[in-house]
Design a protein around this motif. Structure first.
Motif, PDB file in Angstrom:
ATOM      1  N   GLU A 155     -70.960  36.933  -4.012  1.00  0.00           N
ATOM      2  CA  GLU A 155     -71.907  35.913  -4.281  1.00  0.00           C
ATOM      3  C   GLU A 155     -72.030  35.084  -3.293  1.00  0.00           C
ATOM      4  OE1 GLU A 155     -70.541  34.107  -8.143  1.00  0.00           O
ATOM      5  OE2 GLU A 155     -70.582  35.888  -9.143  1.00  0.00           O
ATOM      6  N   GLU A 156     -70.829  34.844  -2.676  1.00  0.00           N
ATOM      7  CA  GLU A 156     -70.818  33.927  -1.420  1.00  0.00           C
ATOM      8  C   GLU A 156     -71.849  34.528  -0.432  1.00  0.00           C
ATOM      9  OE1 GLU A 156     -69.957  31.023  -0.967  1.00  0.00           O
ATOM     10  OE2 GLU A 156     -68.718  30.694  -2.767  1.00  0.00           O
ATOM     11  N   TYR A 157     -71.889  35.729  -0.142  1.00  0.00           N
ATOM     12  CA  TYR A 157     -72.602  36.255   0.904  1.00  0.00           C
ATOM     13  C   TYR A 157     -73.940  36.284   0.368  1.00  0.00           C
ATOM     14  CZ  TYR A 157     -75.479  40.164   2.957  1.00  0.00           C
ATOM     15  OH  TYR A 157     -76.352  40.988   3.496  1.00  0.00           O
ATOM     16  N   ASN A 158     -74.490  36.464  -0.947  1.00  0.00           N
ATOM     17  CA  ASN A 158     -75.998  36.425  -1.278  1.00  0.00           C
ATOM     18  C   ASN A 158     -76.249  34.891  -1.139  1.00  0.00           C
ATOM     19  OD1 ASN A 158     -75.845  39.066  -2.348  1.00  0.00           O
ATOM     20  ND2 ASN A 158     -75.100  38.600  -4.202  1.00  0.00           N
ATOM     21  N   ASN A 215     -73.950  32.073 -14.507  1.00  0.00           N
ATOM     22  CA  ASN A 215     -73.967  31.164 -15.847  1.00  0.00           C
ATOM     23  C   ASN A 215     -75.048  30.070 -15.812  1.00  0.00           C
ATOM     24  OD1 ASN A 215     -71.641  32.554 -16.599  1.00  0.00           O
ATOM     25  ND2 ASN A 215     -70.351  31.439 -15.253  1.00  0.00           N
ATOM     26  N   VAL A 216     -76.318  30.358 -15.304  1.00  0.00           N
ATOM     27  CA  VAL A 216     -77.158  29.308 -15.271  1.00  0.00           C
ATOM     28  C   VAL A 216     -78.452  30.112 -15.929  1.00  0.00           C
ATOM     29  CG1 VAL A 216     -78.665  27.708 -14.201  1.00  0.00           C
ATOM     30  CG2 VAL A 216     -76.327  28.022 -13.805  1.00  0.00           C
ATOM     31  N   PRO A 217     -79.046  29.948 -17.063  1.00  0.00           N
ATOM     32  CA  PRO A 217     -80.379  30.649 -17.348  1.00  0.00           C
ATOM     33  C   PRO A 217     -81.451  30.356 -16.551  1.00  0.00           C
ATOM     34  CG  PRO A 217     -79.208  29.713 -19.319  1.00  0.00           C
ATOM     35  CD  PRO A 217     -78.530  29.283 -17.967  1.00  0.00           C
ATOM     36  N   ALA A 218     -82.473  31.086 -15.996  1.00  0.00           N
ATOM     37  CA  ALA A 218     -83.486  30.992 -15.152  1.00  0.00           C
ATOM     38  C   ALA A 218     -84.726  30.680 -16.028  1.00  0.00           C
ATOM     39  CB  ALA A 218     -83.529  32.306 -14.259  1.00  0.00           C
ATOM     40  N   GLN A 219     -85.417  29.766 -15.300  1.00  0.00           N
ATOM     41  CA  GLN A 219     -86.892  29.620 -16.068  1.00  0.00           C
ATOM     42  C   GLN A 219     -87.716  30.735 -15.982  1.00  0.00           C
ATOM     43  OE1 GLN A 219     -88.621  26.605 -13.649  1.00  0.00           O
ATOM     44  NE2 GLN A 219     -87.124  25.049 -14.239  1.00  0.00           N
ATOM     45  N   ARG A 220     -88.344  31.137 -16.950  1.00  0.00           N
ATOM     46  CA  ARG A 220     -89.180  32.267 -17.296  1.00  0.00           C
ATOM     47  C   ARG A 220     -88.330  33.482 -16.948  1.00  0.00           C
ATOM     48  NH1 ARG A 220     -94.807  32.055 -14.485  1.00  0.00           N
ATOM     49  NH2 ARG A 220     -95.117  33.683 -15.712  1.00  0.00           N
ATOM     50  N   GLU A 236     -79.130  40.404  -7.999  1.00  0.00           N
ATOM     51  CA  GLU A 236     -77.519  40.016  -7.321  1.00  0.00           C
ATOM     52  C   GLU A 236     -77.416  38.515  -8.198  1.00  0.00           C
ATOM     53  OE1 GLU A 236     -75.273  41.819  -5.708  1.00  0.00           O
ATOM     54  OE2 GLU A 236     -76.297  43.101  -4.574  1.00  0.00           O
ATOM     55  N   LEU A 237     -76.209  38.265  -8.018  1.00  0.00           N
ATOM     56  CA  LEU A 237     -75.710  36.689  -8.428  1.00  0.00           C
ATOM     57  C   LEU A 237     -75.276  35.984  -7.218  1.00  0.00           C
ATOM     58  CD1 LEU A 237     -73.525  37.706 -11.461  1.00  0.00           C
ATOM     59  CD2 LEU A 237     -75.902  37.034 -11.449  1.00  0.00           C
ATOM     60  N   VAL A 238     -75.552  34.623  -7.440  1.00  0.00           N
ATOM     61  CA  VAL A 238     -74.880  33.541  -6.541  1.00  0.00           C
ATOM     62  C   VAL A 238     -74.059  32.784  -7.547  1.00  0.00           C
ATOM     63  CG1 VAL A 238     -76.902  33.690  -4.896  1.00  0.00           C
ATOM     64  CG2 VAL A 238     -76.863  32.075  -6.704  1.00  0.00           C
ATOM     65  N   PRO A 239     -73.120  31.978  -6.673  1.00  0.00           N
ATOM     66  CA  PRO A 239     -72.171  31.024  -7.496  1.00  0.00           C
ATOM     67  C   PRO A 239     -72.857  30.058  -8.180  1.00  0.00           C
ATOM     68  CG  PRO A 239     -71.337  31.628  -5.096  1.00  0.00           C
ATOM     69  CD  PRO A 239     -72.825  31.766  -5.158  1.00  0.00           C
ATOM     70  N   SER A 240     -72.141  29.748  -9.455  1.00  0.00           N
ATOM     71  CA  SER A 240     -72.769  28.383 -10.183  1.00  0.00           C
ATOM     72  C   SER A 240     -72.590  27.329  -8.983  1.00  0.00           C
ATOM     73  CB  SER A 240     -71.885  28.128 -11.472  1.00  0.00           C
ATOM     74  OG  SER A 240     -72.220  29.089 -12.146  1.00  0.00           O
ATOM     75  N   VAL A 294     -74.913  26.373  -6.957  1.00  0.00           N
ATOM     76  CA  VAL A 294     -75.764  26.681  -5.525  1.00  0.00           C
ATOM     77  C   VAL A 294     -77.018  25.757  -5.722  1.00  0.00           C
ATOM     78  CG1 VAL A 294     -76.998  28.290  -4.292  1.00  0.00           C
ATOM     79  CG2 VAL A 294     -74.956  28.827  -4.883  1.00  0.00           C
ATOM     80  N   GLY A 295     -77.381  25.567  -7.110  1.00  0.00           N
ATOM     81  CA  GLY A 295     -78.493  24.678  -7.220  1.00  0.00           C
ATOM     82  C   GLY A 295     -80.046  25.559  -6.875  1.00  0.00           C
ATOM     83  N   LEU A 296     -80.060  26.899  -7.089  1.00  0.00           N
ATOM     84  CA  LEU A 296     -81.393  27.452  -6.999  1.00  0.00           C
ATOM     85  C   LEU A 296     -82.224  26.690  -7.978  1.00  0.00           C
ATOM     86  CD1 LEU A 296     -80.432  31.388  -6.901  1.00  0.00           C
ATOM     87  CD2 LEU A 296     -81.140  30.040  -5.306  1.00  0.00           C
ATOM     88  N   THR A 297     -83.471  26.387  -7.351  1.00  0.00           N
ATOM     89  CA  THR A 297     -84.614  25.832  -8.206  1.00  0.00           C
ATOM     90  C   THR A 297     -84.865  26.830  -9.481  1.00  0.00           C
ATOM     91  OG1 THR A 297     -85.609  24.763  -6.304  1.00  0.00           O
ATOM     92  CG2 THR A 297     -86.989  24.906  -8.358  1.00  0.00           C
ATOM     93  N   GLY A 298     -84.751  26.223 -10.452  1.00  0.00           N
ATOM     94  CA  GLY A 298     -85.208  27.065 -11.793  1.00  0.00           C
ATOM     95  C   GLY A 298     -84.245  28.116 -12.179  1.00  0.00           C
ATOM     96  N   GLY A 299     -83.046  28.239 -11.252  1.00  0.00           N
ATOM     97  CA  GLY A 299     -81.800  29.166 -11.683  1.00  0.00           C
ATOM     98  C   GLY A 299     -82.272  30.579 -11.092  1.00  0.00           C
ATOM     99  N   ALA A 300     -83.402  30.639 -10.089  1.00  0.00           N
ATOM    100  CA  ALA A 300     -83.608  32.030  -9.810  1.00  0.00           C
ATOM    101  C   ALA A 300     -84.039  31.831  -8.219  1.00  0.00           C
ATOM    102  CB  ALA A 300     -84.655  32.753 -10.668  1.00  0.00           C
ATOM    103  N   GLY A 301     -83.846  32.908  -7.572  1.00  0.00           N
ATOM    104  CA  GLY A 301     -84.529  33.052  -6.106  1.00  0.00           C
ATOM    105  C   GLY A 301     -84.883  34.473  -5.618  1.00  0.00           C
ATOM    106  N   ALA A 302     -85.346  34.680  -4.692  1.00  0.00           N
ATOM    107  CA  ALA A 302     -85.709  36.217  -4.391  1.00  0.00           C
ATOM    108  C   ALA A 302     -85.740  36.168  -2.920  1.00  0.00           C
ATOM    109  CB  ALA A 302     -86.998  36.473  -4.853  1.00  0.00           C
ATOM    110  N   ILE A 303     -85.180  37.191  -2.392  1.00  0.00           N
ATOM    111  CA  ILE A 303     -85.186  37.728  -1.107  1.00  0.00           C
ATOM    112  C   ILE A 303     -86.677  38.578  -1.010  1.00  0.00           C
ATOM    113  CG2 ILE A 303     -84.303  38.996   0.772  1.00  0.00           C
ATOM    114  CD1 ILE A 303     -82.594  36.557   0.239  1.00  0.00           C
ATOM    115  N   LEU A 304     -87.264  38.198  -0.184  1.00  0.00           N
ATOM    116  CA  LEU A 304     -88.612  38.939   0.123  1.00  0.00           C
ATOM    117  C   LEU A 304     -88.714  40.265   1.014  1.00  0.00           C
ATOM    118  CD1 LEU A 304     -91.185  35.963  -0.133  1.00  0.00           C
ATOM    119  CD2 LEU A 304     -90.126  37.223  -1.830  1.00  0.00           C
ATOM    120  N   ARG A 305     -89.542  41.171   0.727  1.00  0.00           N
ATOM    121  CA  ARG A 305     -90.045  42.080   1.579  1.00  0.00           C
ATOM    122  C   ARG A 305     -90.947  41.695   2.612  1.00  0.00           C
ATOM    123  NH1 ARG A 305     -90.300  44.880  -3.460  1.00  0.00           N
ATOM    124  NH2 ARG A 305     -88.406  46.546  -3.545  1.00  0.00           N
ATOM    125  N   PHE A 306     -92.047  40.720   2.065  1.00  0.00           N
ATOM    126  CA  PHE A 306     -92.972  40.249   3.088  1.00  0.00           C
ATOM    127  C   PHE A 306     -93.311  39.086   2.441  1.00  0.00           C
ATOM    128  CE2 PHE A 306     -94.563  43.489  -0.257  1.00  0.00           C
ATOM    129  CZ  PHE A 306     -95.653  42.670  -0.838  1.00  0.00           C
TER     130      PHE A 306
END
Length: 342
Positions: free
Chosen positions: A260-263, A300-305, A321-325, A327-339
């Motif tokens: 989770e810390e790595y993510n 443990n944080v539900p994501a928007q949509r 993958e998960l990140v620690p509670s 971290v403060g992702l906007t809307g509880g979700a993030g994404a690593i992109l291919r492009f």
């Protein structure tokens, strides 16, 4: 977890019923207890609009299973007249049974559990071979054993070294060492085959010191990189299964914290370079363009949509993958992109 594993669910037309049966200690009347629990859940689904054909499909599936099969918990998804998902769900007792009815399945709890599950290839070595276990650990629950087998090396000569240092014993000692190495090579060859199929996050090596050393020396780099050694179990008749279970739970916890810390670090790095986004709408947009490589959820944080996120990401080859509670992702979700997204 690869969200593509859920693609077949989303290819079905909704609405969907999602059922979570919590883990319960099995008893003599386990089957009856599951039946009574399901009856109440079925009534709740009917009250919120579930169709008769969907409820009939779930009735049939639950009725086909013995109560013991639900001892570790279960998640089911049904749509139309078909049960589309029926999987173990290793939650802690006390979370309670839950049901949902909607245009998309409610798979947040299941996906998070899959993301925090740690597959451990456990090797309890002795000088003649090893006991090999394929375990899955979730939280503080006892490991769920997927497979177990005894692997015997091909060396048929004795592997016990003689006592003392008499020169007359040198040849015997060399033969013992060679037999030990031969057995270790045979076990490692088997582990390589198993790992290719099981894909463990951790290789746990237990057993006698000599046997562990011989196996460690033969491991290929991809298995060495996942290696954790422990002295808390062996093949002795009085070896403690409970002690090994405790150790496997501890190892899984450390692996999850590390991951989770790595993510979280990766998310910060990639976002600074324009290769990551966060927030439900932004992640859904990226997923709809097939740009999401890895969906990141805050523990443990539900994501928007969230339901839409899973559907969009399942239609591509995105993983989760998960990140620690905190971290403060906007809307509880993030994404690593291919492009980059447009």
């Amino acid at each position: 977890m690869e969200l593509a594993e859920l693609r077949h669910v989303y290819e079905h037309e909704g609405p969907f019923a999602t059922v979570y049966l919590e883990a319960r200690t099995p008893g003599e009347d386990a089957g009856k207890q599951v039946e009574l629990r399901w009856r109440g859940l079925s009534d709740r689904l009917r009250e919120v609009g579930a169709t008769d054909e969907t409820l009939a499909a779930l009735d049939k599936r639950v009725g086909e299973r013995a109560g013991e099969e639900y001892a570790r918990g279960r998640v089911l998804v049904a749509g139309g007249s078909s049960v589309l998902l029926d999987e173990a769900w290793d939650v802690e007792t006390g979370d309670g049974d839950q049901v949902f009815w909607g245009e998309l399945p409610e798979l947040g709890a299941y996906v998070r559990e899959a993301a925090r599950s740690v597959s451990e290839l456990v090797v309890i070595a002795d000088q003649e071979g090893a006991q090999v276990l394929q375990d899955v650990v979730v939280g503080a629950r006892a490991p769920r054993e997927a497979d177990a087998e005894i692997v015997e090396g091909g060396g048929h000569e004795g592997v016990h070294k003689p006592r003392g240092g008499a020169l007359s014993h040198n040849q015997i000692q060399r033969r013992a060492d060679e037999t030990l190495r031969r057995n270790a090579k045979d076990v490692v060859a088997h582990l390589t085959d198993v790992a290719a199929e099981f894909k463990p996050r951790v290789l746990v090596l237990a057993g006698g010191v000599q046997a562990r050393t011989a196996l460690r020396d033969e491991l290929p780099a991809d298995l060495s990189d996942r290696l954790v050694e422990t002295e808390r179990s062996g093949l002795a008749p009085n070896a403690s299964d409970e002690a090994l279970d405790e150790e496997l739970i501890r190892i899984a916890g450390e692996e999850n914290r590390r991951r989770e810390e790595y993510n979280a670090d990766r998310m910060r790095t990639e976002q600074a370079q324009g290769r990551a986004v966060q927030g439900g709408d932004s992640v859904v947009k990226a997923a709809e363009q097939g740009a999401v490589e890895t969906l990141l959820l805050e523990e443990n944080v539900p994501a928007q949509r969230e339901a839409s996120l899973f559907k969009s990401c399942a239609e591509t080859t995105a993983s989760v993958e998960l990140v620690p509670s905190g971290v403060g992702l906007t809307g509880g979700a993030g994404a690593i992109l291919r492009f980059p997204v447009r």
